[in-house]
Design an enzyme around this catalytic site. Structure first.
Site, PDB file in Angstrom:
ATOM      1  N   GLU A  78       0.796  -1.236   0.000  1.00 23.93           N
ATOM      2  CA  GLU A  78       0.000   0.000   0.000  1.00 23.93           C
ATOM      3  C   GLU A  78       0.824   1.280   0.000  1.00 23.93           C
ATOM      4  O   GLU A  78       0.629   2.181   0.809  1.00 23.93           O
ATOM      5  CB  GLU A  78      -0.969  -0.029   1.202  1.00 23.93           C
TER       6      GLU A  78
ATOM      7  N   GLU B   9      -6.180 -10.873  -0.988  1.00 19.87           N
ATOM      8  CA  GLU B   9      -6.900 -10.671   0.273  1.00 19.87           C
ATOM      9  C   GLU B   9      -8.420 -10.594   0.076  1.00 19.87           C
ATOM     10  O   GLU B   9      -9.101  -9.803   0.688  1.00 19.87           O
ATOM     11  CB  GLU B   9      -6.429  -9.386   0.964  1.00 19.87           C
TER      12      GLU B   9
HETATM   13  O1  G3I Z   1      -1.494  -8.476  18.992  1.00 17.22           O
HETATM   14  C1  G3I Z   1      -2.164  -7.371  19.627  1.00 17.22           C
HETATM   15  C2  G3I Z   1      -2.571  -7.755  21.038  1.00 17.22           C
HETATM   16  O2  G3I Z   1      -1.394  -7.993  21.805  1.00 17.22           O
HETATM   17  C3  G3I Z   1      -3.394  -6.624  21.641  1.00 17.22           C
HETATM   18  O3  G3I Z   1      -3.848  -7.021  22.925  1.00 17.22           O
HETATM   19  C4  G3I Z   1      -4.595  -6.330  20.720  1.00 17.22           C
HETATM   20  C5  G3I Z   1      -5.475  -5.227  21.251  1.00 17.22           C
HETATM   21  O4  G3I Z   1      -4.841  -3.991  21.010  1.00 17.22           O
HETATM   22  O5  G3I Z   1      -4.120  -5.947  19.416  1.00 17.22           O
HETATM   23  C6  G3I Z   1      -3.411  -7.018  18.815  1.00 17.22           C
HETATM   24  O6  G3I Z   1      -2.964  -6.601  17.550  1.00 17.22           O
HETATM   25  C7  G3I Z   1      -4.025  -6.465  16.585  1.00 17.22           C
HETATM   26  C8  G3I Z   1      -3.695  -7.371  15.389  1.00 17.22           C
HETATM   27  O7  G3I Z   1      -4.634  -7.180  14.319  1.00 17.22           O
HETATM   28  C9  G3I Z   1      -3.718  -8.861  15.784  1.00 17.22           C
HETATM   29  O8  G3I Z   1      -5.003  -9.202  16.194  1.00 17.22           O
HETATM   30  C10 G3I Z   1      -4.019  -4.999  16.119  1.00 17.22           C
HETATM   31  O9  G3I Z   1      -4.468  -4.188  17.191  1.00 17.22           O
HETATM   32  C11 G3I Z   1      -4.966  -4.845  14.931  1.00 17.22           C
HETATM   33  O10 G3I Z   1      -4.832  -3.522  14.398  1.00 17.22           O
HETATM   34  C12 G3I Z   1      -4.559  -5.830  13.820  1.00 17.22           C
HETATM   35  O11 G3I Z   1      -5.489  -5.694  12.756  1.00 17.22           O
HETATM   36  C13 G3I Z   1      -5.014  -6.239  11.506  1.00 17.22           C
HETATM   37  C14 G3I Z   1      -4.890  -5.087  10.483  1.00 17.22           C
HETATM   38  O12 G3I Z   1      -4.522  -5.617   9.206  1.00 17.22           O
HETATM   39  C15 G3I Z   1      -3.834  -4.087  10.899  1.00 17.22           C
HETATM   40  O13 G3I Z   1      -2.567  -4.735  10.939  1.00 17.22           O
HETATM   41  C16 G3I Z   1      -6.045  -7.246  11.014  1.00 17.22           C
HETATM   42  O14 G3I Z   1      -6.061  -8.378  11.885  1.00 17.22           O
HETATM   43  C17 G3I Z   1      -5.687  -7.698   9.610  1.00 17.22           C
HETATM   44  O15 G3I Z   1      -6.710  -8.545   9.082  1.00 17.22           O
HETATM   45  C18 G3I Z   1      -5.538  -6.494   8.676  1.00 17.22           C
HETATM   46  O16 G3I Z   1      -5.135  -6.958   7.440  1.00 17.22           O
HETATM   47  C19 G3I Z   1      -4.870  -5.927   6.443  1.00 17.22           C
HETATM   48  C20 G3I Z   1      -3.697  -6.384   5.598  1.00 17.22           C
HETATM   49  O17 G3I Z   1      -2.577  -6.610   6.431  1.00 17.22           O
HETATM   50  C21 G3I Z   1      -3.382  -5.377   4.498  1.00 17.22           C
HETATM   51  N1  G3I Z   1      -4.567  -5.135   3.667  1.00 17.22           N
HETATM   52  C22 G3I Z   1      -5.735  -4.691   4.443  1.00 17.22           C
HETATM   53  C23 G3I Z   1      -6.084  -5.737   5.519  1.00 17.22           C
HETATM   54  C24 G3I Z   1      -7.331  -5.330   6.273  1.00 17.22           C
HETATM   55  O18 G3I Z   1      -7.087  -4.139   6.980  1.00 17.22           O
END
Ligand code: G3I
Length: 375
Positions: free
Chosen positions: A167, A283
């Protein structure tokens, strides 16, 4: 009826049309047919030379055997939603790496004959808490190179494809070339992208190096402008001799908005192929938040988008892989986002919260079955 029995019954019928909107096959009380192998996205994809799979969540693989079995059955290629990202978990500090999740993923995939995608080396989101306070224009290149050397190097030769850059384009930022004003760009200028790809090639010569982005699928001014910027980025990389092998089209789609997938998307896929690059649909999911609440109509609307989009894109022989962003609604990331106004859980993926196949599964299966055979 178990999922396996249902899929066997439905695959006996061989076509989505025989599967009612509710997602359940009509009872087949007369025919006595040999039970064909259970249809699976992985197997049908492989029969067409297409890697079909999904994003997975390590924690659920570990604690939910039925989910792990569904992934084994349906995925010929997997990616972890978060484990490989430059996050606090993978990078607890500037000098530490945590490989517990990524090791588990690669070992699970290899034990089940699956390919693995790495996602991703460079992104503007989910960076560790220490990043802003530690990074400077003076140390940023070394940090970026070391990150790719340590993470990419650990799994060299075992990764099918890396989303090296995720991105990098955001036309709304108003920068030359439509570049997104990312933390890495602020530190290193636009050259950070070339540097990441060159390092990735040096570290893992076997992996396909992918530029991955979203919002380039539909018709209309906004997706067309983003496609133009993405293609300019890829052409520029090729002109500079930067090693890039494929475009990742994320395919986060919406049902119920009348989106059309056609001329602009197909022209981009054709140009990517003419450049000697491959395409991965990386995705895919279909957000049902714009559809009314009743499940049969929602599932039908989602399945229609799966069918239309995949019949269109898989017609291009340069598309070598198709991953949904998850395999079951039970763990979809969409329920964590600004989701449905009726607060009902989303139904965006091929299998429902009970791990049962939905019309979207059969639409994907039919699109794979009908795709031209690759290679
Ligand atoms: O691991 C931490 C945990 O320790 C903590 O307690 C919890 C609460 O804050 O957060 C956890 O991390 C989260 C992580 O997912 C794992 O669950 C992050 O906050 C959360 O922001 C993260 O969301 C991911 C998001 O990308 C941002 O990285 C989604 O699961 C994931 O499906 C999403 O995937 C993205 C692709 O990478 C790129 N394309 C878009 C897609 C959707 O946004």
């Amino acid at each position: 009826m178990t999922r396996r029995q249902f899929v066997e019954a439905a695959s006996m019928m061989g076509a989505v049309g025989l599967v009612e909107l509710s997602g359940c096959a009509r009872p087949h009380d007369q025919a006595v047919l040999p039970a064909p192998p259970v249809a699976s996205l992985r197997e049908v994809g492989a029969s067409r030379g297409i890697l079909a799979g999904c994003a997975i969540q390590i924690a659920r693989l570990r604690d939910t055997p039925a989910y792990a079995q569904l992934v084994r059955e349906q995925a010929g290629i997997v990616v972890e939603e978060n484990a490989f990202k430059f996050t606090q978990r993978l990078r607890p500090s500037p000098t530490e790496f945590f490989f517990g999740d990524t090791d588990y993923l690669v070992q699970f995939a290899e034990a089940n004959g699956m390919k693995v995608r790495g996602h991703n080396f460079v992104w503007h989101r989910s960076l560790p808490a220490w990043f802003d306070g530690y990074m400077t224009p003076a140390n940023a290149e070394a940090v970026l190179v070391e990150h790719i050397e340590r993470v990419g190097g650990r799994y060299a030769g075992r990764i099918h494809s890396w989303d090296v850059m995720n991105e990098a384009i955001r036309v709304e930022d108003g920068l030359p070339g439509g570049m997104r004003d990312t933390p890495w760009r602020k530190l290193l200028g636009d050259g950070y992208i070339d540097s990441a790809f060159r390092t990735a090639r040096r570290v893992d010569p076997k992996a396909l190096l992918v530029y991955n982005d979203y919002g380039i699928e539909g018709e209309g001014d906004k997706p067309a402008a983003k496609r133009e910027a993405v293609m300019a980025l890829l052409r520029g990389m090729q002109q500079r001799g930067v090693p890039v092998d494929a475009l990742g089209v994320q395919s986060h789609l919406d049902a119920g908005r009348g989106d059309v997938y056609g001329p602009g998307l197909m022209a981009m896929l054709a140009e990517v192929r003419a450049m000697g690059l491959k395409v991965l649909l990386t995705e895919m999911d279909v957000n049902d938040k714009w559809l009314a609440s009743p499940i049969p109509a929602r599932d039908a609307g989602v399945a229609e988008v799966y069918g239309n989009y995949l019949k269109t894109t898989l017609a291009d022989p340069g598309v070598i892989a198709l991953l949904t962003w998850g395999i079951t609604d039970r763990y979809t990331w969409l329920n964590g986002e600004a989701s449905r106004s009726d607060k009902l859980p989303e139904r965006d993926l091929p299998f429902d919260v009970q791990l049962q196949p939905k019309p979207a599964f059969f639409a994907e299966l039919e699109a794979l079955r009908g795709a031209p055979r690759r290679g």
